[in-house]
Design a protein around this motif. Structure first.
Motif, PDB file in Angstrom:
ATOM      1  N   SER A 385       0.816  -1.227   0.000  1.00 28.05           N
ATOM      2  CA  SER A 385       0.000   0.000   0.000  1.00 28.05           C
ATOM      3  C   SER A 385       0.845   1.271   0.000  1.00 28.05           C
ATOM      4  O   SER A 385       0.324   2.378  -0.055  1.00 28.05           O
ATOM      5  CB  SER A 385      -0.918   0.007   1.234  1.00 28.05           C
ATOM      6  OG  SER A 385      -0.137   0.060   2.408  1.00 28.05           O
ATOM      7  N   VAL A 386       2.178   1.105   0.088  1.00 30.34           N
ATOM      8  CA  VAL A 386       3.074   2.277   0.101  1.00 30.34           C
ATOM      9  C   VAL A 386       3.772   2.375  -1.252  1.00 30.34           C
ATOM     10  O   VAL A 386       4.568   1.503  -1.606  1.00 30.34           O
ATOM     11  CB  VAL A 386       4.127   2.174   1.233  1.00 30.34           C
ATOM     12  CG1 VAL A 386       5.090   3.361   1.193  1.00 30.34           C
ATOM     13  CG2 VAL A 386       3.458   2.063   2.583  1.00 30.34           C
ATOM     14  N   PRO A 387       3.484   3.429  -2.054  1.00 32.94           N
ATOM     15  CA  PRO A 387       4.109   3.536  -3.379  1.00 32.94           C
ATOM     16  C   PRO A 387       5.616   3.773  -3.272  1.00 32.94           C
ATOM     17  O   PRO A 387       6.096   4.362  -2.310  1.00 32.94           O
ATOM     18  CB  PRO A 387       3.407   4.755  -4.000  1.00 32.94           C
ATOM     19  CG  PRO A 387       2.845   5.529  -2.848  1.00 32.94           C
ATOM     20  CD  PRO A 387       2.580   4.554  -1.752  1.00 32.94           C
ATOM     21  N   GLY A 388       6.344   3.265  -4.276  1.00 36.18           N
ATOM     22  CA  GLY A 388       7.793   3.516  -4.332  1.00 36.18           C
ATOM     23  C   GLY A 388       8.641   2.576  -3.492  1.00 36.18           C
ATOM     24  O   GLY A 388       9.851   2.732  -3.411  1.00 36.18           O
ATOM     25  N   THR A 389       8.020   1.578  -2.853  1.00 32.18           N
ATOM     26  CA  THR A 389       8.806   0.634  -2.051  1.00 32.18           C
ATOM     27  C   THR A 389       9.541  -0.329  -2.974  1.00 32.18           C
ATOM     28  O   THR A 389       8.953  -0.871  -3.895  1.00 32.18           O
ATOM     29  CB  THR A 389       7.881  -0.194  -1.120  1.00 32.18           C
ATOM     30  OG1 THR A 389       7.110   0.705  -0.340  1.00 32.18           O
ATOM     31  CG2 THR A 389       8.681  -1.101  -0.210  1.00 32.18           C
ATOM     32  N   ARG A 390      10.826  -0.525  -2.715  1.00 28.98           N
ATOM     33  CA  ARG A 390      11.595  -1.479  -3.521  1.00 28.98           C
ATOM     34  C   ARG A 390      11.573  -2.838  -2.819  1.00 28.98           C
ATOM     35  O   ARG A 390      12.241  -3.011  -1.783  1.00 28.98           O
ATOM     36  CB  ARG A 390      13.036  -0.999  -3.676  1.00 28.98           C
ATOM     37  CG  ARG A 390      13.165   0.129  -4.681  1.00 28.98           C
ATOM     38  CD  ARG A 390      14.637   0.413  -4.939  1.00 28.98           C
ATOM     39  NE  ARG A 390      14.794   1.408  -5.992  1.00 28.98           N
ATOM     40  CZ  ARG A 390      14.862   1.113  -7.283  1.00 28.98           C
ATOM     41  NH1 ARG A 390      14.756  -0.133  -7.673  1.00 28.98           N
ATOM     42  NH2 ARG A 390      15.030   2.071  -8.167  1.00 28.98           N
ATOM     43  N   PRO A 391      10.838  -3.822  -3.362  1.00 28.75           N
ATOM     44  CA  PRO A 391      10.692  -5.100  -2.652  1.00 28.75           C
ATOM     45  C   PRO A 391      12.017  -5.831  -2.433  1.00 28.75           C
ATOM     46  O   PRO A 391      12.198  -6.508  -1.426  1.00 28.75           O
ATOM     47  CB  PRO A 391       9.746  -5.912  -3.555  1.00 28.75           C
ATOM     48  CG  PRO A 391       9.726  -5.220  -4.869  1.00 28.75           C
ATOM     49  CD  PRO A 391      10.054  -3.791  -4.612  1.00 28.75           C
ATOM     50  N   GLU A 392      12.975  -5.660  -3.380  1.00 29.81           N
ATOM     51  CA  GLU A 392      14.270  -6.351  -3.228  1.00 29.81           C
ATOM     52  C   GLU A 392      15.002  -5.865  -1.978  1.00 29.81           C
ATOM     53  O   GLU A 392      15.599  -6.654  -1.241  1.00 29.81           O
ATOM     54  CB  GLU A 392      15.167  -6.112  -4.462  1.00 29.81           C
ATOM     55  CG  GLU A 392      14.634  -6.717  -5.752  1.00 29.81           C
ATOM     56  CD  GLU A 392      13.549  -5.873  -6.418  1.00 29.81           C
ATOM     57  OE1 GLU A 392      12.805  -6.418  -7.251  1.00 29.81           O
ATOM     58  OE2 GLU A 392      13.441  -4.663  -6.087  1.00 29.81           O
ATOM     59  N   LEU A 393      14.942  -4.543  -1.747  1.00 29.68           N
ATOM     60  CA  LEU A 393      15.611  -3.980  -0.563  1.00 29.68           C
ATOM     61  C   LEU A 393      14.861  -4.355   0.711  1.00 29.68           C
ATOM     62  O   LEU A 393      15.459  -4.501   1.784  1.00 29.68           O
ATOM     63  CB  LEU A 393      15.739  -2.458  -0.689  1.00 29.68           C
ATOM     64  CG  LEU A 393      16.587  -1.962  -1.871  1.00 29.68           C
ATOM     65  CD1 LEU A 393      16.720  -0.451  -1.855  1.00 29.68           C
ATOM     66  CD2 LEU A 393      17.974  -2.598  -1.875  1.00 29.68           C
ATOM     67  N   LEU A 394      13.551  -4.522   0.583  1.00 28.01           N
ATOM     68  CA  LEU A 394      12.739  -4.932   1.738  1.00 28.01           C
ATOM     69  C   LEU A 394      13.101  -6.360   2.167  1.00 28.01           C
ATOM     70  O   LEU A 394      13.124  -6.668   3.361  1.00 28.01           O
ATOM     71  CB  LEU A 394      11.253  -4.829   1.382  1.00 28.01           C
ATOM     72  CG  LEU A 394      10.235  -4.896   2.521  1.00 28.01           C
ATOM     73  CD1 LEU A 394      10.581  -3.931   3.650  1.00 28.01           C
ATOM     74  CD2 LEU A 394       8.841  -4.597   2.007  1.00 28.01           C
TER      75      LEU A 394
END
Length: 453
Positions: A385-394
């Motif tokens: 739900s948060v735009p701009g999140t980089r899933p790889e870094l998460l």
């Protein structure tokens, strides 16, 4: 759920952890008995139904030992065969010659980083510990200098880098690109492993002094007199092949869908031999030939080796299982959820939130795998739900959080303590601090990477 809620649960959990440390470190009580007693008392104190306390503890022990007992048993047999044949000495000699005696800590971190890629921490640990003992003996160095870089290398790949199972699950949960995740994980993981492993070990080696005699190390460094007499060490190639065989089989298993059609016999077979227990079983059987028969040992001698080596691991296995039981009590009593609530209540960026939730679950349950997979499940909907999140870094920040502060409820803590012949205090000073350095440094490097890409 217990009758006690909220902050009181956290207070009871803290008291239980402090009690464990004091009773084992200060009063020298048996760690296995202490873990059982404290776990039962904690369940009682937080109001778990009395009929559920022992069931919960047994489920935790069973869940942990179902995997680890088999892994430790088979891995120890493989390690013993490698030691008796002179294979561990061959690898130790080659590493020392290549890196130089002064840089053995870098050698151990490097080999751990490679071997640890597809295997669980415990599997990598039992595979590499005979080599660590031999390197320490050959160079006259402490297990602090040789062992800590080894566990740091294993731990970094365990938490950050696919195809490791926990990291792979987080990649799926967050919808991350696996190729990018591996690339970013290497950028973050290599400097993290260098700092928490060889550099930290060099510093701690000055302050932490271990006993001269380590009974477990003797198991893995005493070769058969015939090998000593003949100096016929197995070749480096065949030794490395045998020790890496479980790693190769596990990689084949995890990539089975690339080679074969899912749900076919060939696919199922590759996944079967790629299972960590099956891979270690196959490698142990192969070692009976490469390290046994091919080195002139008969069947009676090989049987003697395999029987001898399992006895010293019995108490380790029990303690690791009891740590799993304690972790299960924390989960079933609602303490783990209370910790997660504290983390998710904090108003922070998604990357830091992934780290925080994993940190809380890791401290509560002791399992990096549970911390990473559970945290990914909790944070994934928030991240979406948060735009701009980089899933790889998460994936990386969640993995980093899952490694922090290994303590008395983590099987890895007791493995390191028992094999390296450390006191509880020394294990905190070395292993627990090493894990915390990995967690914090990996978080900071990932946040730094997030500002650049």
């Amino acid at each position: 759920m217990g009758a006690v809620t909220g902050t009181t649960l956290l207070v009871y959990a803290l008291i239980a952890v402090i009690a464990l440390v004091v009773l084992i470190a200060r009063f020298k009580l048996n760690p296995f008995i202490t873990l059982v007693v404290v776990s039962v008392l904690l369940g009682f104190a937080v109001g778990m139904p009395m009929g559920d306390i022992v069931k919960s503890f047994e489920a935790g022990v069973g869940g942990t030992l179902g995997h680890i007992a088999l892994v430790v048993g088979l891995g120890t047999m493989l390690g013993k065969m490698m030691a008796e044949s002179g294979g561990a000495e061959r690898i130790a000699n080659t590493l020392i010659d290549f890196f130089g005696a002064k840089n053995v800590h870098w050698a151990m971190a490097t080999i751990a980083f490679i071997v640890g890629l597809p295997v669980f921490f415990e599997v990598g640990f039992v595979l590499l510990v005979p080599i660590a003992f031999n390197v320490a003996k050959r160079t006259g160095t402490s297990m602090v200098l040789v062992g800590i870089p080894m566990v740091a290398g294993l731990s970094v790949v365990h938490g950050l880098i696919p195809p490791h199972p926990a990291a792979l699950l987080a990649v799926t949960a967050y919808g991350a690109d696996i190729g990018k995740t591996i690339m970013y994980a290497l950028i973050v993981g290599i400097p993290t492993a260098a700092l928490a492993g060889p550099l930290f070990a060099k510093l701690m080696d000055r302050y932490v002094k271990l006993p001269e005699v380590n009974p477990l190390a003797d198991q893995f460094t005493e070769e058969d007199e015939r090998v000593k007499a003949s100096h016929e060490l197995p070749g480096f190639g065949i030794t490395v092949f045998t020790i890496l065989l479980p790693v190769i089989l596990m990689l084949i298993g995890s990539w089975a869908d690339l080679f074969t059609t899912p749900k076919t016999f060939a696919n199922d077979f590759l996944k079967l031999i790629g299972n960590s227990v099956m891979a270690l079983l196959i490698a142990a059987l192969v070692s009976f030939y490469t390290f046994g028969k091919a080195r002139g040992f008969n069947r009676e001698t090989i049987l003697k080796f395999t029987n001898e080596c399992v006895a010293p691991t019995a108490i380790i296995t029990l303690v690791v299982g009891a740590g799993g039981g304690f972790g299960r009590i924390l989960r079933d009593s609602g303490i783990s959820n209370a910790i997660v609530d504290v983390a998710t209540g904090a108003n922070v960026s998604v990357l830091v939130l992934g780290w925080l939730v994993a940190v809380m679950i890791r401290i509560a349950t002791g399992s990096a795998t549970v911390a990473m997979t559970t945290a990914a499940g909790i944070v994934a909907p928030i991240a979406a739900s948060v735009p701009g999140t980089r899933p790889e870094l998460l994936v990386l920040t969640t993995g980093a959080g899952s490694l922090i502060l290994s303590h008395v409820n983590d099987g890895g803590f007791w493995l390191v303590k028992e094999y390296f012949n450390m006191t509880v205090t020394q294990t905190f000073q070395t292993w627990s601090v090493c894990e915390t350095i990995i967690s914090v440094v990996a978080l900071l490097l990932t946040l730094g990477l997030a500002t650049l890409i």
